[in-house]
Design a protein around this motif. Sequence first.
Motif, mmCIF file in Angstrom:
data_model
loop_
_atom_site.group_PDB
_atom_site.id
_atom_site.type_symbol
_atom_site.label_atom_id
_atom_site.label_comp_id
_atom_site.label_asym_id
_atom_site.label_seq_id
_atom_site.Cartn_x
_atom_site.Cartn_y
_atom_site.Cartn_z
ATOM 1 N N GLY A 172 7.426 -1.955 -15.305
ATOM 2 C CA GLY A 172 6.054 -1.792 -15.770
ATOM 3 C C GLY A 172 5.228 -3.045 -15.573
ATOM 4 N N GLU A 173 5.826 -4.203 -15.823
ATOM 5 C CA GLU A 173 5.114 -5.470 -15.645
ATOM 6 C C GLU A 173 4.818 -5.728 -14.176
ATOM 7 O OE1 GLU A 173 6.999 -7.821 -19.531
ATOM 8 O OE2 GLU A 173 7.990 -7.905 -17.569
ATOM 9 N N ARG A 174 5.790 -5.421 -13.310
ATOM 10 C CA ARG A 174 5.560 -5.602 -11.874
ATOM 11 C C ARG A 174 4.486 -4.647 -11.385
ATOM 12 N NH1 ARG A 174 7.757 -7.463 -6.940
ATOM 13 N NH2 ARG A 174 5.916 -7.341 -5.615
ATOM 14 N N GLY A 175 4.501 -3.400 -11.909
ATOM 15 C CA GLY A 175 3.478 -2.442 -11.519
ATOM 16 C C GLY A 175 2.086 -2.899 -11.922
ATOM 17 N N SER A 176 1.974 -3.493 -13.109
ATOM 18 C CA SER A 176 0.677 -3.991 -13.569
ATOM 19 C C SER A 176 0.174 -5.117 -12.668
ATOM 20 C CB SER A 176 0.800 -4.484 -15.012
ATOM 21 O OG SER A 176 -0.414 -5.041 -15.467
ATOM 22 N N ARG A 179 -0.920 -3.625 -9.344
ATOM 23 C CA ARG A 179 -2.194 -2.909 -9.499
ATOM 24 C C ARG A 179 -3.364 -3.892 -9.504
ATOM 25 N NH1 ARG A 179 -0.607 -0.663 -13.576
ATOM 26 N NH2 ARG A 179 0.430 1.078 -12.522
ATOM 27 N N THR A 180 -3.178 -5.008 -10.205
ATOM 28 C CA THR A 180 -4.221 -6.031 -10.227
ATOM 29 C C THR A 180 -4.409 -6.645 -8.847
ATOM 30 O OG1 THR A 180 -3.670 -6.549 -12.531
ATOM 31 C CG2 THR A 180 -4.953 -8.179 -11.323
ATOM 32 N N LEU A 181 -3.312 -6.906 -8.153
ATOM 33 C CA LEU A 181 -3.410 -7.442 -6.796
ATOM 34 C C LEU A 181 -4.194 -6.495 -5.885
ATOM 35 C CD1 LEU A 181 -0.022 -9.089 -5.731
ATOM 36 C CD2 LEU A 181 -2.297 -10.124 -5.751
ATOM 37 N N GLY A 182 -3.930 -5.198 -6.012
ATOM 38 C CA GLY A 182 -4.654 -4.218 -5.209
ATOM 39 C C GLY A 182 -6.148 -4.279 -5.469
ATOM 40 N N THR A 183 -6.521 -4.458 -6.735
ATOM 41 C CA THR A 183 -7.931 -4.577 -7.088
ATOM 42 C C THR A 183 -8.540 -5.820 -6.454
ATOM 43 O OG1 THR A 183 -7.535 -3.472 -9.206
ATOM 44 C CG2 THR A 183 -9.556 -4.747 -9.006
ATOM 45 N N GLY A 296 -0.416 -7.561 2.172
ATOM 46 C CA GLY A 296 -0.315 -6.833 0.916
ATOM 47 C C GLY A 296 -0.488 -5.347 1.114
ATOM 48 N N ILE A 297 -1.373 -4.949 2.020
ATOM 49 C CA ILE A 297 -1.569 -3.536 2.328
ATOM 50 C C ILE A 297 -0.374 -2.993 3.087
ATOM 51 C CG2 ILE A 297 -2.997 -1.913 3.649
ATOM 52 C CD1 ILE A 297 -5.405 -3.633 2.973
ATOM 53 N N ASP A 302 3.054 1.817 -4.800
ATOM 54 C CA ASP A 302 2.146 2.843 -5.302
ATOM 55 C C ASP A 302 1.136 2.233 -6.264
ATOM 56 O OD1 ASP A 302 3.457 4.763 -3.827
ATOM 57 O OD2 ASP A 302 4.720 5.443 -5.487
ATOM 58 N N ALA A 303 1.606 1.318 -7.120
ATOM 59 C CA ALA A 303 0.707 0.676 -8.075
ATOM 60 C C ALA A 303 -0.348 -0.161 -7.357
ATOM 61 C CB ALA A 303 1.511 -0.203 -9.039
ATOM 62 N N PHE A 304 0.053 -0.842 -6.287
ATOM 63 C CA PHE A 304 -0.903 -1.639 -5.520
ATOM 64 C C PHE A 304 -2.044 -0.751 -5.010
ATOM 65 C CE2 PHE A 304 -2.573 -3.140 -1.489
ATOM 66 C CZ PHE A 304 -2.836 -4.478 -1.725
ATOM 67 N N PHE A 305 -1.703 0.404 -4.454
ATOM 68 C CA PHE A 305 -2.738 1.269 -3.886
ATOM 69 C C PHE A 305 -3.554 1.968 -4.959
ATOM 70 C CE2 PHE A 305 0.134 0.954 -0.148
ATOM 71 C CZ PHE A 305 -0.784 0.372 0.710
ATOM 72 N N GLU A 306 -3.017 2.071 -6.174
ATOM 73 C CA GLU A 306 -3.835 2.546 -7.284
ATOM 74 C C GLU A 306 -4.975 1.571 -7.530
ATOM 75 O OE1 GLU A 306 -1.475 3.184 -10.744
ATOM 76 O OE2 GLU A 306 -0.124 4.615 -9.764
ATOM 77 N N GLY A 307 -4.660 0.288 -7.476
ATOM 78 C CA GLY A 307 -5.688 -0.735 -7.654
ATOM 79 C C GLY A 307 -6.595 -0.863 -6.448
ATOM 80 N N TYR A 308 -6.015 -0.719 -5.267
ATOM 81 C CA TYR A 308 -6.786 -0.865 -4.035
ATOM 82 C C TYR A 308 -7.754 0.297 -3.834
ATOM 83 C CZ TYR A 308 -7.781 -1.734 0.910
ATOM 84 O OH TYR A 308 -8.404 -1.977 2.113
ATOM 85 N N GLY A 309 -7.323 1.488 -4.229
ATOM 86 C CA GLY A 309 -8.212 2.642 -4.161
ATOM 87 C C GLY A 309 -7.864 3.684 -3.127
ATOM 88 N N GLU A 310 -7.105 3.312 -2.104
ATOM 89 C CA GLU A 310 -6.708 4.275 -1.075
ATOM 90 C C GLU A 310 -5.486 3.767 -0.336
ATOM 91 O OE1 GLU A 310 -9.471 4.693 2.136
ATOM 92 O OE2 GLU A 310 -10.070 2.593 2.055
ATOM 93 N N ARG A 311 -4.736 4.684 0.236
ATOM 94 C CA ARG A 311 -3.576 4.328 1.031
ATOM 95 C C ARG A 311 -3.903 4.565 2.506
ATOM 96 N NH1 ARG A 311 1.952 3.815 0.039
ATOM 97 N NH2 ARG A 311 1.664 4.475 -2.126
#
Length: 364
Positions: A172-176, A179-183, A296-297, A302-311
């Motif tokens: 969960g911590e890694r996913g968070s 997700r922030t990195l994706g943003t 990074g892309i 999956d969490a990264f692309f949640e923050g990024y917005g698209e895969r």
Amino acid sequence: MHLPPLDVAVYPVVTMNHGRYVSRSARASSAVSSVSSSSSVSSPTCAPTVNFSGIQRAIQSVFRSSKVTVQQAERLQGRLHQVYLAKVADGSIYVLKCPPHLSTRALRHEKHGLETSYKTLRYLRDYLQGQLPVPEVYQYKEHVGVLGSPYLLMTCVPGRKLSEMLPYLSPGERGSIDRTLGTYVQSISSLNAQRFGMTHNVFANKGSRSWREAFQRLLESALRDCEEMLVTLPYDSIRYYIERHLPALDQVQTPYMVAMDMCDPDNVLVDEQTKQITGLVGFSNVIWGDPLMNAGIANGSDAFFEGYGERPSGTGAPYARQLIYAIYRAIVQIASLYYRPRPRLSDNDARRSLTHAVNTLATL
């Protein structure tokens, strides 16, 4: 910016005139040790010298006060650039980043790293208004300054390297964090310029008018780095298959900021308590081109692309571009290991990535 003082209890300390030079021990891993990284290099066999008086003058010139006193100065090991931490009397810690030592071999794209760091950090501060936790730049001396060389003075960003924290993070911590990195990557990828290419050329209005032209220059520079070191690579196949798919690059019409090393776990700083990102460093390799070039892309969860917005699409021209960029990144990684060998590290993974990308591109 006020940070906790350097934990010097575990460091061997050499007393110097008007201050102390603090040499990091092999086992010390301070929360501020990750402030400004570039490609890692092998440590020198002798202890590095620290120009304490030069660091003192550099910091005093920024604040225009002779009362600002540097108490400690520390050289960080294992980096392409010469990076120093300086702690002043009020407890604030600053970073001075200087060019690589004359004995250090740099790849072609690394030779403007200091200028790129400066211009990128200033640009991010101006256009993203503090949305990213990046260092604040105080001064950049393009020519020889008080340190006897060009230098960049900036704030110290607190935190511990993500690469060091990974074994202690829950899913969960890694996913968070991802997700922030994706943003953050999405925010950077929204910034655009008028021309394509490396930052020092783009800001001098000397960049390329097309992404195809700019990328070909990047690729040839990397290949020549390898050729000069007599690195065994399938040069003909690389050039042939990339040339065959170059039209895919013509879909990129707008130059966007691509911070190539931004998502490297060595360049992401994390708070040990909250497990949240506290800082991003390592902006010496920034290109204006296709956001898909960001590693990074390419390796996003999956969490990264949640923050990024698209895969990114796994088919067609976007997929061909991803394979082309994977080839480029592998070549650069291989070249860096030949120019600056690192103990216990080999180029096997990079070669496997290169082989897979070339073979897959050949089937498209």
